[in-house]
Motif scaffolding. Structure first.
Motif, PDB file in Angstrom:
ATOM      1  N   PHE B  11     -52.741  26.873-106.342  1.00  0.00           N
ATOM      2  CA  PHE B  11     -54.141  27.257-106.553  1.00  0.00           C
ATOM      3  C   PHE B  11     -54.145  28.417-107.538  1.00  0.00           C
ATOM      4  O   PHE B  11     -53.452  29.407-107.309  1.00  0.00           O
ATOM      5  CB  PHE B  11     -54.771  27.729-105.243  1.00  0.00           C
ATOM      6  CG  PHE B  11     -55.019  26.636-104.265  1.00  0.00           C
ATOM      7  CD1 PHE B  11     -56.244  26.013-104.201  1.00  0.00           C
ATOM      8  CD2 PHE B  11     -54.019  26.226-103.393  1.00  0.00           C
ATOM      9  CE1 PHE B  11     -56.479  24.991-103.289  1.00  0.00           C
ATOM     10  CE2 PHE B  11     -54.242  25.212-102.489  1.00  0.00           C
ATOM     11  CZ  PHE B  11     -55.472  24.587-102.433  1.00  0.00           C
ATOM     12  N   ALA B  20     -49.014  27.075-102.711  1.00  0.00           N
ATOM     13  CA  ALA B  20     -49.145  26.546-101.351  1.00  0.00           C
ATOM     14  C   ALA B  20     -47.986  25.618-100.991  1.00  0.00           C
ATOM     15  O   ALA B  20     -47.523  25.604 -99.858  1.00  0.00           O
ATOM     16  CB  ALA B  20     -50.473  25.827-101.201  1.00  0.00           C
ATOM     17  N   GLU B  39     -45.469  28.743 -89.751  1.00  0.00           N
ATOM     18  CA  GLU B  39     -46.586  29.581 -89.311  1.00  0.00           C
ATOM     19  C   GLU B  39     -47.866  29.215 -90.057  1.00  0.00           C
ATOM     20  O   GLU B  39     -47.823  28.609 -91.124  1.00  0.00           O
ATOM     21  CB  GLU B  39     -46.250  31.055 -89.573  1.00  0.00           C
ATOM     22  CG  GLU B  39     -45.278  31.637 -88.581  1.00  0.00           C
ATOM     23  CD  GLU B  39     -44.725  32.967 -89.070  1.00  0.00           C
ATOM     24  OE1 GLU B  39     -44.890  33.961 -88.365  1.00  0.00           O
ATOM     25  OE2 GLU B  39     -44.140  32.999 -90.152  1.00  0.00           O
ATOM     26  N   CYS B  42     -48.704  28.704 -94.176  1.00  0.00           N
ATOM     27  CA  CYS B  42     -47.493  28.554 -94.979  1.00  0.00           C
ATOM     28  C   CYS B  42     -47.581  27.346 -95.909  1.00  0.00           C
ATOM     29  O   CYS B  42     -46.691  27.116 -96.715  1.00  0.00           O
ATOM     30  CB  CYS B  42     -46.265  28.452 -94.088  1.00  0.00           C
ATOM     31  SG  CYS B  42     -46.167  26.914 -93.183  1.00  0.00           S
ATOM     32  N   GLN B  94     -56.776  18.504 -88.685  1.00  0.00           N
ATOM     33  CA  GLN B  94     -56.687  19.643 -87.782  1.00  0.00           C
ATOM     34  C   GLN B  94     -57.984  19.878 -87.003  1.00  0.00           C
ATOM     35  O   GLN B  94     -57.959  20.328 -85.881  1.00  0.00           O
ATOM     36  CB  GLN B  94     -56.397  20.861 -88.666  1.00  0.00           C
ATOM     37  CG  GLN B  94     -55.732  22.008 -88.010  1.00  0.00           C
ATOM     38  CD  GLN B  94     -55.165  22.960 -89.091  1.00  0.00           C
ATOM     39  OE1 GLN B  94     -54.957  22.574 -90.228  1.00  0.00           O
ATOM     40  NE2 GLN B  94     -54.930  24.188 -88.722  1.00  0.00           N
ATOM     41  N   GLU B 177     -51.589  18.901 -87.497  1.00  0.00           N
ATOM     42  CA  GLU B 177     -51.940  19.688 -86.319  1.00  0.00           C
ATOM     43  C   GLU B 177     -53.011  18.993 -85.481  1.00  0.00           C
ATOM     44  O   GLU B 177     -54.099  19.525 -85.300  1.00  0.00           O
ATOM     45  CB  GLU B 177     -52.444  21.085 -86.735  1.00  0.00           C
ATOM     46  CG  GLU B 177     -51.483  21.768 -87.683  1.00  0.00           C
ATOM     47  CD  GLU B 177     -51.428  23.272 -87.511  1.00  0.00           C
ATOM     48  OE1 GLU B 177     -51.655  23.733 -86.386  1.00  0.00           O
ATOM     49  OE2 GLU B 177     -51.149  23.967 -88.502  1.00  0.00           O
TER      50      GLU B 177
HETATM   51  N1  LIG Z   1     -59.227  26.421-101.679  1.00  0.00           N
HETATM   52  C1  LIG Z   1     -58.200  27.296-101.718  1.00  0.00           C
HETATM   53  N2  LIG Z   1     -58.129  28.243-102.680  1.00  0.00           N
HETATM   54  C2  LIG Z   1     -57.102  29.112-102.720  1.00  0.00           C
HETATM   55  N3  LIG Z   1     -56.086  29.119-101.840  1.00  0.00           N
HETATM   56  C3  LIG Z   1     -56.097  28.197-100.872  1.00  0.00           C
HETATM   57  C4  LIG Z   1     -57.154  27.238-100.748  1.00  0.00           C
HETATM   58  N4  LIG Z   1     -56.907  26.448 -99.683  1.00  0.00           N
HETATM   59  C5  LIG Z   1     -55.764  26.898 -99.151  1.00  0.00           C
HETATM   60  N5  LIG Z   1     -55.267  27.938 -99.863  1.00  0.00           N
HETATM   61  C6  LIG Z   1     -54.047  28.677 -99.587  1.00  0.00           C
HETATM   62  O1  LIG Z   1     -53.003  27.776 -99.427  1.00  0.00           O
HETATM   63  C7  LIG Z   1     -52.118  28.245 -98.433  1.00  0.00           C
HETATM   64  C8  LIG Z   1     -51.706  27.106 -97.545  1.00  0.00           C
HETATM   65  O2  LIG Z   1     -52.793  26.693 -96.760  1.00  0.00           O
HETATM   66  P1  LIG Z   1     -52.641  25.548 -95.687  1.00  0.00           P
HETATM   67  O3  LIG Z   1     -54.009  25.206 -95.211  1.00  0.00           O
HETATM   68  O4  LIG Z   1     -51.824  24.457 -96.238  1.00  0.00           O
HETATM   69  O5  LIG Z   1     -51.829  26.293 -94.540  1.00  0.00           O
HETATM   70  P2  LIG Z   1     -51.367  25.690 -93.151  1.00  0.00           P
HETATM   71  O6  LIG Z   1     -49.908  25.851 -93.115  1.00  0.00           O
HETATM   72  O7  LIG Z   1     -51.913  24.342 -92.959  1.00  0.00           O
HETATM   73  O8  LIG Z   1     -51.995  26.705 -92.118  1.00  0.00           O
HETATM   74  P3  LIG Z   1     -52.755  26.411 -90.756  1.00  0.00           P
HETATM   75  O9  LIG Z   1     -51.696  26.390 -89.700  1.00  0.00           O
HETATM   76  O10 LIG Z   1     -53.652  27.579 -90.611  1.00  0.00           O
HETATM   77  O11 LIG Z   1     -53.452  25.131 -90.903  1.00  0.00           O
HETATM   78  C9  LIG Z   1     -52.828  29.340 -97.657  1.00  0.00           C
HETATM   79  O12 LIG Z   1     -52.143  30.539 -97.842  1.00  0.00           O
HETATM   80  C10 LIG Z   1     -54.185  29.429 -98.288  1.00  0.00           C
HETATM   81  O13 LIG Z   1     -54.481  30.788 -98.542  1.00  0.00           O
END
Ligand SMILES: Nc1ncnc2c1ncn2[C@@H]1O[C@H](COP(=O)(O)OP(=O)(O)OP(=O)(O)O)[C@@H](O)[C@H]1O
Ligand code: SF4
Ligand SMILES: [Mg+2]
Lengths: 323, 317
Positions: B11, B20, B39, B42, B94, B177
Motif C-alpha cells: 500500500f 502488507a 499477530e 501482520c 473474518q 479467521e
Molecule cells: N487500505 C489500506 N491502506 C493502507 N494500509 C492497509 C490497508 N489495509 C490494510 N493495510 C495494512 O496492511 C497490513 C496488513 O493488514 P491485514 O488486514 O492483512 O492484517 P491481518 O494479519 O489480517 O490482521 P488481523 O488479524 O487484524 O486481521 C496492516 O498493517 C494494515 O495497516
C-alpha cells in the motif's frame, strides 16, 4: 409489509389536521383581511356593509370555529368559492393541478433516470475523466439560478431560433386538435421548462448517489459478491446499487413537497398554468379559500409522496419491512 | 495445486509504503490444509485477498505469481478470474456480520453463487442451497432460505458463508479467521464443520488465524507470518514439536503458559512492528532476545534447515 403500510397510512390524518391548522393561523397573523381587501379602498362601502360581509364568510367568528366548520367541508372536498371570482375552489384546483403534476413528475423521472447512472458511474470510476466532467457539469447546473437559465433558454430557442415555444402550456387553438396532436403539443411546450428543471435539479440526486455508492462499494459484502465470481455489472447494479438507493430514497421523500407545490417563480416565467401560480395570486389577493384549498391539496399530495417513498424504502430494505 | 511465489502486496500511503505481504511464497497441496498464523496486522488477510485479486483498490499487487494448477491467476483476464473465484477457489471472511448483503435474502445470495458457475436452473439451485444449509447445520433451512441476514446470528451467518463457499465444490477454501469474531462457544462448532467438510469434499483449506489452537486443529502445514514476511514454514507436527524461529517459539510458549494457567501471559515483548516503518535487517530484531548486530545488518532469507522446514533467521541452522 402490510402492517408497515397501515401504520404509515394511519399517520396521515393527524398530520393533515396539524398542517392545515398551522396554515390557517399563519393566514390570520398576516395583516389585512379579505373584506378590507375587496372593499377597503371603496369609500362607498360602509362599515356595516363590511361587517355584513365578514359575517357572511364567518370571518367574525373565532379562528377555531372557522376552522371547525371548514374542516367539515374539506372532507367532502368542498373548499368553498373563491373570494375573487366566486368560482368553486375545487374547480380552480382541478384546472391547475394536472399542469403542475405533469411537469414536476416528468422532471422527477428525468432527473432520476439521468442522476442514478451518472452517480453510479462516477462512483465506480472515481476520479476518472467521466467523474470529473459530470461533477463539473452537475455543479454548474446546481449553481445556475433557475430563472436566469429559463430566460436565457427562452431568449435563445424561443426568440432567436424560434424553435420552441417560449411559454405557456397549450395555445387556445389546441382545443381543436386531435388527441395525438395535443399530446405532441404538450411535449413541445414541456421541453424548455423540463430541461431547466432537470438541469438545475440534477446535482442533488446524482451527488447523493455517487456518495452513497462510494460508501457501499467498500463494504465487505461487495467483496463477498466479487469472491463468488459474479459479473461486475451484477455486483454494481444489483448488490451495490440496492444498498446505495436507501439514502437516495430518503432524499426523494424530502424533495417531493417542493415538486408538488410547484414553484411560483418558475411557473410565472414559463406562464405555466400550475398550482404555484394559483397559490401566488391567491396569497396576494387574500383569497383564503383558494389558499387553504391549494395548501390542503399540496399537503395531501406531499403526504402521499412521503408514503410512496416510505413504501419504496421498505421494498428495498428488509430490515424496515419486518420491523 | 496452488503455488504462491514471491507475492508482494504493498500500500502506498502518505506515511510511506506499507508492505502488507513481502515476498510471500507457499504451496497448498491437494486435500491438505495450510495454516497461516501471525499477530494481528501482520498481513494475513491481505495475503489471502491477493490470491484472488480481491484486495481493496488502494492496494497494489506489486509482483509475484499465484499458480493454480499451473496457470497464473494474476495474468488471467476478468472472465477467467471469475471462473476461478467462488468456483475453484472460494473464500470466507473474518467478519460474518458484514459479509452478507443486508438487502438480499439468504436464498438469493446462495443461489446466485451456484448459478454463476453451474449450468443448472433456479429450482435445482434452490434445492441445492437448502441441502447445503442443512449440511452446515442451520435449523429450518427451508425458512432460512427466505430470510435476510439480519435474522441470523453471527455464527449462523458464518455458516451461511461456508455453505455458499462450498456450493460449487471448490478445490480450495480460503478461511480468513473464520472464528475470530465469534463467541468461544460457537468457534469450536465452526472449526468442526470446516474439518468435516474438508474431509467430505476432499478440498484444501487455507486456514488463517492468530491462534495456534485453531491452526493446530486443522492444518497439515503451517506458515508463520511476521510483519508481512513468512518467518517459518513447516509441517504442522514438525513446527509444534520443534519450532526454530524465535518468534514461533515465543508464540508457542505463550499458549503453553495459558494452558498451565501461568500468570505471565507472553514471552513476546513489545508490539507488532509498523509495516510502514520497518527496522533494518531482521524485522523481528527489536523484539528478539537473541538479536545481535549480525541480525540488524542483513535481511535474513528463508532457509531450508531440514527437509520441508524453512526458517528466516540468521541464528538457525
Ligand atoms: N487500505 C489500506 N491502506 C493502507 N494500509 C492497509 C490497508 N489495509 C490494510 N493495510 C495494512 O496492511 C497490513 C496488513 O493488514 P491485514 O488486514 O492483512 O492484517 P491481518 O494479519 O489480517 O490482521 P488481523 O488479524 O487484524 O486481521 C496492516 O498493517 C494494515 O495497516
Ligand atoms: S535473525 Fe536475529 S533477530 Fe531475527 S529472529 Fe533470528 S535471531 Fe532474532
Ligand atoms: Mg485479517
Amino acid at each position: 409489509m402490510l402492517r408497515y403500510i397501515t401504520k404509515r397510512l394511519l399517520l396521515i390524518p393527524p398530520m393533515l389536521i396539524g398542517i392545515s391548522l398551522i396554515t390557517l393561523l399563519a393566514m390570520h397573523l398576516t395583516p389585512g383581511d379579505p373584506a378590507s381587501m375587496r372593499y377597503g379602498l371603496n369609500p362607498e362601502v360602509s362599515g356595516s356593509a363590511r361587517a355584513h360581509l365578514k359575517e357572511l364568510y364567518g370571518l367574525d367568528k373565532p379562528v377555531i370555529i372557522q376552522y371547525g366548520g371548514w374542516l367539515k367541508r374539506i372532507v367532502t372536498l368542498d373548499f368553498g368559492d373563491s373570494f375573487i371570482d366566486d368560482r368553486p375552489v375545487i374547480e380552480k384546483i382541478k384546472e391547475r393541478l394536472p399542469a403542475t403534476l405533469i411537469l414536476q413528475i416528468s422532471a422527477l423521472i428525468l432527473i432520476f433516470s439521468l442522476a442514478l447512472p451518472i452517480g453510479v458511474m462516477s462512483a465506480v470510476k472515481q476520479n476518472s475523466f467521466f467523474d470529473k466532467a459530470t461533477t463539473f457539469l452537475v455543479f454548474i447546473g446546481f449553481a445556475t439560478p433557475t430563472f436566469w437559465l429559463a430566460l436565457l433558454l427562452m431568449r435563445f430557442f424561443g426568440f432567436q431560433l424560434e424553435w420552441l415555444p417560449i411559454s405557456g402550456m397549450s395555445p387556445w387553438y389546441a382545443q381543436d386538435y386531435s388527441l395525438p396532436r395535443r399530446i405532441l403539443d404538450l411535449l413541445w411546450h414541456l421541453i424548455l421548462p423540463l430541461f431547466t428543471l432537470a438541469f438545475t435539479g440534477l446535482a442533488g440526486i446524482s451527488r447523493y448517489t455517487r456518495y452513497s455508492m462510494l460508501e457501499v462499494i467498500r463494504q465487505d459484502y461487495i467483496r463477498t459478491a466479487r469472491a463468488k465470481g459474479l459479473k461486475e455489472n451484477k455486483i454494481i447494479y444489483h448488490h451495490a446499487l440496492k444498498n446505495a438507493l436507501l439514502p437516495v430514497i430518503t432524499i426523494l421523500g424530502l424533495t417531493l413537497p417542493a415538486l408538488i407545490g410547484g414553484s411560483f417563480i418558475f411557473e410565472t416565467i414559463f406562464a405555466w398554468p400550475g398550482m404555484g401560480r394559483l397559490m401566488y395570486t391567491a396569497i396576494l389577493q387574500y383569497d383564503y379559500p383558494v389558499v387553504m384549498g391549494v395548501g390542503i391539496i399540496s399537503v395531501f399530495l406531499t403526504l402521499i409522496g412521503i408514503l410512496i417513498s416510505d413504501i419504496l424504502y421498505a421494498v428495498v430494505d428488509p430490515r424496515i419491512r419486518y420491523e | 495445486m496452488l503455488k504462491v511465489r514471491n507475492l508482494k502486496t504493498y500500500f502506498y500511503t502518505q506515511r510511506g509504503t506499507v508492505k502488507a505481504c513481502d515476498d510471500v511464497s507457499f504451496d497448498i497441496d491437494h486435500g491438505r490444509n495450510l495454516g497461516l498464523v501471525g499477530e494481528s496486522g501482520c498481513g494475513k488477510s491481505m495475503c489471502c485477498l491477493s490470491l484472488l485479486k480481491l484486495i481493496p483498490p488502494e492496494g497494489n499487487i506489486v509482483s509475484g505469481e499465484v499458480l493454480y494448477k499451473g496457470r497464473d491467476i494474476f495474468s488471467m483476464d476478468n472472465k477467467e478470474l471469475r471462473k476461478i473465484r467462488g468456483n475453484k477457489i472460494s473464500m470466507i471472511f473474518q467478519e460474518p456480520m458484514t459479509s452478507l448483503n443486508p438487502v438480499l435474502s439468504v436464498g438469493e445470495q446462495m443461489t446466485e453463487a451456484v448459478l454463476a458457475h453451474k449450468d443448472i436452473n433456479y429450482g435445482e439451485a434452490k434445492a441445492l442451497s437448502i441441502e447445503l444449509l442443512n449440511k452446515v447445520k442451520i435449523d429450518r433451512p427451508k425458512n432460512r432460505f427466505n430470510e435476510y441476514p439480519h435474522n441470523l446470528s453471527g455464527g449462523m451467518r458464518q455458516r451461511v458463508m461456508i455453505a455458499m463457499a462450498i456450493s460449487c465444490r471448490p478445490d480450495i477454501l480460503i478461511a480468513d479467521e473464520p472464528t475470530t469474531a465469534l463467541d468461544v462457544t460457537i468457534q469450536a462448532g465452526i472449526l468442526e464443520l470446516l474439518d468435516e467438510l474438508q474431509n467430505e469434499y476432499n478440498m484444501s483449506v487455507l486456514i488463517v488465524s492468530h491462534d495456534f489452537g485453531v491452526i493446530a486443529r486443522l492444518a497439515d502445514r503451517v506458515a508463520v507470518m511476521y510483519a508481512g514476511e513468512i518467518v517459518e514454514y513447516a509441517a504442522a507436527e514438525d513446527l509444534f514439536k520443534n519450532p526454530l524461529h524465535p518468534y514461533t517459539k515465543g508464540l508457542l510458549s505463550s499458549i503453553k503458559q495459558i494452558d498451565k494457567r501461568d500468570k505471565r501471559l507472553s514471552t513476546l515483548k513489545g508490539a507488532v512492528c509498523e509495516l510502514d516503518n520497518l527496522p533494518k535487517g531482521c524485522r523481528f530484531s527489536p523484539r528478539c532476545d537473541l538479536a545481535s548486530s549480525e541480525c540488524r545488518e542483513a535481511l535474513p532469507g528463508l532457509k531450508e534447515i531440514s527437509p520441508g522446514h524453512f526458517v528466516r533467521c540468521v541464528k538457525s541452522g
